[in-house]
Design a protein around this motif. Sequence first.
Motif, PDB file in Angstrom:
ATOM      1  N   MET A 191      -0.794  -1.953  18.165  1.00  9.87           N
ATOM      2  CA  MET A 191      -0.198  -1.266  17.037  1.00  9.87           C
ATOM      3  C   MET A 191      -1.159  -1.325  15.858  1.00  9.87           C
ATOM      4  SD  MET A 191       3.424  -1.966  15.075  1.00  9.87           S
ATOM      5  CE  MET A 191       4.359  -1.732  16.543  1.00  9.87           C
ATOM      6  N   ASN A 192      -1.413  -0.187  15.265  1.00  7.51           N
ATOM      7  CA  ASN A 192      -2.302  -0.090  14.121  1.00  7.51           C
ATOM      8  C   ASN A 192      -1.554  -0.374  12.826  1.00  7.51           C
ATOM      9  OD1 ASN A 192      -4.469   0.627  15.747  1.00  7.51           O
ATOM     10  ND2 ASN A 192      -3.916   2.782  15.676  1.00  7.51           N
ATOM     11  N   VAL A 193      -2.321  -0.479  11.754  1.00  7.21           N
ATOM     12  CA  VAL A 193      -1.756  -0.764  10.439  1.00  7.21           C
ATOM     13  C   VAL A 193      -2.314   0.223   9.432  1.00  7.21           C
ATOM     14  CG1 VAL A 193      -1.707  -2.461   8.573  1.00  7.21           C
ATOM     15  CG2 VAL A 193      -1.472  -3.225  10.909  1.00  7.21           C
ATOM     16  N   GLU A 194      -1.435   0.685   8.552  1.00 14.59           N
ATOM     17  CA  GLU A 194      -1.837   1.437   7.377  1.00 14.59           C
ATOM     18  C   GLU A 194      -1.597   0.537   6.182  1.00 14.59           C
ATOM     19  OE1 GLU A 194       0.638   4.915   7.360  1.00 14.59           O
ATOM     20  OE2 GLU A 194      -0.707   6.000   8.713  1.00 14.59           O
ATOM     21  N   VAL A 195      -2.455   0.645   5.194  1.00 15.66           N
ATOM     22  CA  VAL A 195      -2.303  -0.166   3.982  1.00 15.66           C
ATOM     23  C   VAL A 195      -2.669   0.688   2.781  1.00 15.66           C
ATOM     24  CG1 VAL A 195      -4.631  -1.138   4.151  1.00 15.66           C
ATOM     25  CG2 VAL A 195      -2.880  -2.392   2.914  1.00 15.66           C
ATOM     26  N   GLU A 202       7.011  -0.876   5.919  1.00 15.64           N
ATOM     27  CA  GLU A 202       7.852  -0.182   6.887  1.00 15.64           C
ATOM     28  C   GLU A 202       7.241  -0.240   8.275  1.00 15.64           C
ATOM     29  OE1 GLU A 202      10.868   0.916   6.177  1.00 15.64           O
ATOM     30  OE2 GLU A 202      10.544   0.215   4.136  1.00 15.64           O
ATOM     31  N   VAL A 203       8.104  -0.362   9.270  1.00 19.92           N
ATOM     32  CA  VAL A 203       7.690  -0.350  10.669  1.00 19.92           C
ATOM     33  C   VAL A 203       7.857   1.075  11.175  1.00 19.92           C
ATOM     34  CG1 VAL A 203       8.165  -1.238  12.975  1.00 19.92           C
ATOM     35  CG2 VAL A 203       8.417  -2.733  10.985  1.00 19.92           C
ATOM     36  N   GLY A 204       6.784   1.625  11.734  1.00 21.06           N
ATOM     37  CA  GLY A 204       6.839   2.976  12.278  1.00 21.06           C
ATOM     38  C   GLY A 204       6.571   2.951  13.771  1.00 21.06           C
ATOM     39  N   GLN A 205       6.506   4.103  14.354  1.00 20.58           N
ATOM     40  CA  GLN A 205       6.206   4.197  15.778  1.00 20.58           C
ATOM     41  C   GLN A 205       4.702   4.072  15.962  1.00 20.58           C
ATOM     42  OE1 GLN A 205       7.943   7.667  17.524  1.00 20.58           O
ATOM     43  NE2 GLN A 205       9.996   6.816  17.411  1.00 20.58           N
ATOM     44  N   GLY A 206       4.272   2.909  16.413  1.00 20.67           N
ATOM     45  CA  GLY A 206       2.856   2.666  16.651  1.00 20.67           C
ATOM     46  C   GLY A 206       2.056   2.286  15.431  1.00 20.67           C
ATOM     47  N   VAL A 207       2.644   2.360  14.233  1.00 14.77           N
ATOM     48  CA  VAL A 207       1.918   2.034  13.002  1.00 14.77           C
ATOM     49  C   VAL A 207       2.847   1.312  12.033  1.00 14.77           C
ATOM     50  CG1 VAL A 207       0.679   2.946  11.008  1.00 14.77           C
ATOM     51  CG2 VAL A 207       0.411   4.055  13.204  1.00 14.77           C
ATOM     52  N   ASP A 208       2.406   0.151  11.575  1.00 12.44           N
ATOM     53  CA  ASP A 208       3.087  -0.533  10.475  1.00 12.44           C
ATOM     54  C   ASP A 208       2.403  -0.096   9.182  1.00 12.44           C
ATOM     55  OD1 ASP A 208       4.645  -1.934  12.271  1.00 12.44           O
ATOM     56  OD2 ASP A 208       3.484  -3.781  12.131  1.00 12.44           O
ATOM     57  N   ARG A 209       3.188   0.139   8.137  1.00 11.91           N
ATOM     58  CA  ARG A 209       2.619   0.541   6.844  1.00 11.91           C
ATOM     59  C   ARG A 209       2.896  -0.552   5.826  1.00 11.91           C
ATOM     60  NH1 ARG A 209       1.649   5.807   3.851  1.00 11.91           N
ATOM     61  NH2 ARG A 209       1.673   5.180   1.674  1.00 11.91           N
ATOM     62  N   ILE A 210       1.841  -1.233   5.392  1.00  9.07           N
ATOM     63  CA  ILE A 210       1.952  -2.287   4.389  1.00  9.07           C
ATOM     64  C   ILE A 210       1.942  -1.630   3.020  1.00  9.07           C
ATOM     65  CG2 ILE A 210       0.871  -4.335   3.402  1.00  9.07           C
ATOM     66  CD1 ILE A 210      -0.426  -4.731   6.237  1.00  9.07           C
ATOM     67  N   GLU A 211       3.052  -1.803   2.297  1.00  8.85           N
ATOM     68  CA  GLU A 211       3.199  -1.149   1.005  1.00  8.85           C
ATOM     69  C   GLU A 211       3.167  -2.098  -0.180  1.00  8.85           C
ATOM     70  OE1 GLU A 211       6.854   0.914   1.806  1.00  8.85           O
ATOM     71  OE2 GLU A 211       5.784   2.612   2.683  1.00  8.85           O
ATOM     72  N   GLU A 212       3.272  -3.403   0.092  1.00  7.16           N
ATOM     73  CA  GLU A 212       3.273  -4.361  -1.014  1.00  7.16           C
ATOM     74  C   GLU A 212       2.806  -5.724  -0.527  1.00  7.16           C
ATOM     75  OE1 GLU A 212       6.295  -6.163  -4.430  1.00  7.16           O
ATOM     76  OE2 GLU A 212       7.096  -4.850  -2.871  1.00  7.16           O
ATOM     77  N   ALA A 213       2.093  -6.414  -1.398  1.00  6.22           N
ATOM     78  CA  ALA A 213       1.708  -7.809  -1.177  1.00  6.22           C
ATOM     79  C   ALA A 213       2.469  -8.638  -2.204  1.00  6.22           C
ATOM     80  CB  ALA A 213       0.208  -7.989  -1.340  1.00  6.22           C
ATOM     81  N   ILE A 214       3.310  -9.543  -1.730  1.00  5.12           N
ATOM     82  CA  ILE A 214       4.112 -10.389  -2.612  1.00  5.12           C
ATOM     83  C   ILE A 214       3.435 -11.756  -2.722  1.00  5.12           C
ATOM     84  CG2 ILE A 214       6.339 -11.506  -2.960  1.00  5.12           C
ATOM     85  CD1 ILE A 214       7.556  -9.257  -1.212  1.00  5.12           C
TER      86      ILE A 214
END
Length: 145
Positions: free
Chosen positions: A1-5, A32-44
């Motif tokens: 699974m790939n990642v978008e950031v 958000e968890v997507g199909q085949g790609v997680d999208r990192i939208e925030e670093a806490i």
Amino acid sequence: MNVEVTSDVIARLHEESASAHPRECCGILVGEVGQGVDRIEEAIPAANVAADPTRHFEIDPATLLAAHRTARQGGAKVLGYYHSHPVGHPVPSATDCEHSTGDLRVWAIIADGQVAFWRDTGNGFAPITCHMVGQTASNSLNPNA
């Protein structure tokens, strides 16, 4: 699974690493968890409560619990964690590998002017292909790590 950031997250990781130096910064990656790609939208950001924060990290449990509570209530999902290596490279250390649980969460490691992304496999960490979304990617992102 790939990642978008997002470019904002990359900038935030660099800021956290710089402000914590010579200690390790740490925190939680949400999105958000997507199909085949997680999208990192925030670093806490979280306090590093390790006994020796110059060599190890431990995410403040209260911050971690709050992030999971928010996710359970329909907010952003906890996708993983981040920390810095004040000295060294953006690759999992022997200590990082000892803490591998196999939960398949994303780990971002900030070091040497780069951010590298890894997947916790339970047998250590595997590099993840990462794609920048938003602004144009810069040299601060290591897409092959």
